[in-house]
Motif scaffolding. Structure first.
Motif, mmCIF file in Angstrom:
data_model
loop_
_atom_site.group_PDB
_atom_site.id
_atom_site.type_symbol
_atom_site.label_atom_id
_atom_site.label_comp_id
_atom_site.label_asym_id
_atom_site.label_seq_id
_atom_site.Cartn_x
_atom_site.Cartn_y
_atom_site.Cartn_z
ATOM 1 N N ALA A 1 12.881 5.131 -0.543
ATOM 2 C CA ALA A 1 13.901 6.448 -0.975
ATOM 3 C C ALA A 1 13.484 7.586 -0.239
ATOM 4 C CB ALA A 1 14.015 6.698 -2.353
ATOM 5 N N LYS A 2 12.299 8.054 -0.244
ATOM 6 C CA LYS A 2 11.447 9.151 0.648
ATOM 7 C C LYS A 2 12.042 8.950 2.007
ATOM 8 C CE LYS A 2 7.819 10.524 -2.310
ATOM 9 N NZ LYS A 2 6.378 10.649 -2.304
ATOM 10 N N LYS A 3 11.625 7.833 2.653
ATOM 11 C CA LYS A 3 12.033 7.622 3.965
ATOM 12 C C LYS A 3 13.440 7.723 4.200
ATOM 13 C CE LYS A 3 11.697 4.236 7.669
ATOM 14 N NZ LYS A 3 11.390 2.743 7.821
ATOM 15 N N ALA A 4 14.421 7.355 3.382
ATOM 16 C CA ALA A 4 15.833 7.439 3.726
ATOM 17 C C ALA A 4 16.123 9.003 3.619
ATOM 18 C CB ALA A 4 16.446 6.750 2.712
ATOM 19 N N ARG A 5 15.279 9.662 2.647
ATOM 20 C CA ARG A 5 15.730 11.180 2.628
ATOM 21 C C ARG A 5 15.382 11.808 3.637
ATOM 22 N NH1 ARG A 5 18.892 14.682 -0.316
ATOM 23 N NH2 ARG A 5 17.743 16.726 -0.409
ATOM 24 N N LEU A 6 14.055 11.475 4.193
ATOM 25 C CA LEU A 6 13.595 12.278 5.258
ATOM 26 C C LEU A 6 14.402 11.989 6.559
ATOM 27 C CD1 LEU A 6 9.718 11.523 5.040
ATOM 28 C CD2 LEU A 6 10.974 13.778 4.503
ATOM 29 N N GLU A 7 14.925 10.757 6.591
ATOM 30 C CA GLU A 7 15.770 10.667 7.964
ATOM 31 C C GLU A 7 17.218 11.205 7.738
ATOM 32 O OE1 GLU A 7 16.114 6.478 8.131
ATOM 33 O OE2 GLU A 7 14.425 6.015 8.741
ATOM 34 N N TRP A 8 17.742 11.343 6.458
ATOM 35 C CA TRP A 8 19.023 12.258 6.316
ATOM 36 C C TRP A 8 18.805 13.609 6.655
ATOM 37 C CZ3 TRP A 8 20.195 15.995 2.772
ATOM 38 C CH2 TRP A 8 21.439 16.311 2.610
ATOM 39 N N GLU A 9 17.704 14.222 6.098
ATOM 40 C CA GLU A 9 17.295 15.691 6.339
ATOM 41 C C GLU A 9 17.157 15.978 7.947
ATOM 42 O OE1 GLU A 9 13.919 16.546 3.978
ATOM 43 O OE2 GLU A 9 14.873 16.790 2.104
ATOM 44 N N LEU A 10 16.418 15.134 8.513
ATOM 45 C CA LEU A 10 16.395 15.017 9.912
ATOM 46 C C LEU A 10 17.701 15.013 10.726
ATOM 47 C CD1 LEU A 10 13.166 13.012 10.690
ATOM 48 C CD2 LEU A 10 13.403 15.379 10.571
ATOM 49 N N ALA A 11 18.546 14.170 10.224
ATOM 50 C CA ALA A 11 19.896 14.134 10.680
ATOM 51 C C ALA A 11 20.765 15.338 10.499
ATOM 52 C CB ALA A 11 20.526 12.862 10.037
ATOM 53 N N GLU A 12 20.515 15.873 9.161
ATOM 54 C CA GLU A 12 21.295 17.265 8.804
ATOM 55 C C GLU A 12 20.660 18.356 9.631
ATOM 56 O OE1 GLU A 12 23.666 17.839 6.532
ATOM 57 O OE2 GLU A 12 23.948 15.555 6.948
ATOM 58 N N LYS B 1 0.854 -1.237 -0.049
ATOM 59 C CA LYS B 1 -0.136 -0.139 -0.100
ATOM 60 C C LYS B 1 0.936 1.158 0.111
ATOM 61 C CE LYS B 1 -4.094 -2.037 2.109
ATOM 62 N NZ LYS B 1 -4.892 -1.957 3.299
ATOM 63 N N LEU B 2 1.981 1.107 0.197
ATOM 64 C CA LEU B 2 2.965 2.453 0.253
ATOM 65 C C LEU B 2 3.297 2.580 -1.126
ATOM 66 C CD1 LEU B 2 5.525 1.448 3.004
ATOM 67 C CD2 LEU B 2 3.678 2.979 3.147
ATOM 68 N N PRO B 3 3.809 4.103 -1.123
ATOM 69 C CA PRO B 3 4.240 4.428 -2.714
ATOM 70 C C PRO B 3 5.326 3.710 -3.260
ATOM 71 C CG PRO B 3 3.868 6.403 -1.278
ATOM 72 C CD PRO B 3 3.558 5.305 -0.399
ATOM 73 N N ALA B 4 5.669 3.602 -4.368
ATOM 74 C CA ALA B 4 6.690 2.909 -5.038
ATOM 75 C C ALA B 4 8.135 3.254 -4.464
ATOM 76 C CB ALA B 4 6.596 2.989 -6.468
ATOM 77 N N ASN B 5 8.344 4.706 -4.346
ATOM 78 C CA ASN B 5 9.416 5.077 -3.868
ATOM 79 C C ASN B 5 9.762 5.526 -2.330
ATOM 80 O OD1 ASN B 5 7.599 7.188 -4.071
ATOM 81 N ND2 ASN B 5 9.088 8.884 -4.925
ATOM 82 N N TRP B 6 8.874 4.837 -1.676
ATOM 83 C CA TRP B 6 8.638 4.957 -0.226
ATOM 84 C C TRP B 6 9.961 4.828 0.557
ATOM 85 C CZ3 TRP B 6 6.685 7.564 3.675
ATOM 86 C CH2 TRP B 6 6.893 6.846 4.860
#
Length: 244
Positions: free
Chosen positions: A71-82, A64-69
């Protein structure tokens, strides 16, 4: 005699009872072992059923999640860490960019530089001047200078090798045969490359004519783009004359 008979009967009964007791004990042990094995199998079946249900639920969530979920999750985690690193650097009064550069290794920096060099700066046709300039850069990169001839010509010309407004050496240079051959070979390669180009034609001469004017042709193309896959069979039946 009657007493001896009774005693013999009691002895035989006690012997029979002694023989039956081990048999009953063995049977009960086997029954307990089978029941214990059955309980273990029942427990394993319930455990497997529970694990399968959990896997099905997790798989349903992933589908049920999007196809690029990921990648988006990794991107959000990286932004939070930054963001967290920036806040920490601001709290310590340090420059975040300098701190980030200190964490980059020499191997990573070298790999990023190679990536930048591999990128194609040609973004397409933007104008004839830009296209001509890109062609000039591409052709000059292929030149392999002859340093021996360069030094020889420099010695022969002396101070006139770098001419000024008062120099009379302009127009006296004669190219070598090897240089002319290289130029001819390069021009022939360019001509051969241009011959492979073909402009995109607006109309296909072999295509079926199913329009009455240009406006109708554009409408037919638009209809074919949206509904062609649904009407392909009907169109084939009409062309064969087998439509019902």
């Amino acid at each position: 005699m009657w007493c001896s008979t009774i005693m013999a009967s009691c002895t035989e009964a006690s012997a029979a009872t002694t023989e039956e007791e081990p048999t009953e004990t063995t049977a009960s042990q086997k029954r307990e072992a089978r029941l214990r094995k059955f309980r273990e199998l029942h427990f394993k079946r319930n455990e497997a059923r529970k694990l399968n249900h959990q896997e099905v639920v997790e798989e349903d969530k992933r589908l049920k999640l999007p196809a690029n979920w990921e990648a988006k999750k990794a991107r959000l985690e990286w932004e939070l860490a930054e963001d967290q690193k920036k806040k920490d650097c601001a709290a310590r009064g340090e420059n975040y960019d300098r701190v980030k550069l200190l964490e980059i290794t020499a191997d990573d920096a070298e790999r990023w530089e190679r990536k930048k060099k591999k990128k194609n700066p040609d973004t397409g046709f933007a104008g004839y001047a830009e296209a001509q300039f890109r062609q000039y850069q591409r052709l000059t990169k292929q030149i392999r200078p002859d340093l021996e001839s360069y030094e020889k010509q420099r010695e022969e010309c002396g101070e006139d090798f770098h001419p000024t407004s008062n120099s009379l050496i302009y127009g006296t240079h004669a190219p070598t045969k090897e240089g002319v051959d290289r130029m001819v070979e390069d021009v022939e390669k360019q001509i051969e490359k241009r011959a492979k180009y073909s402009r995109r034609r607006a109309y296909n001469d072999d295509a079926d004519i199913d329009y009455i004017n240009e406006r109708n042709a554009k409408f037919n193309k638009k209809a074919e783009r949206f509904y062609g896959k649904y009407t392909a069979e009907i169109k084939q039946n009409l062309e064969r004359g087998t439509a019902v």
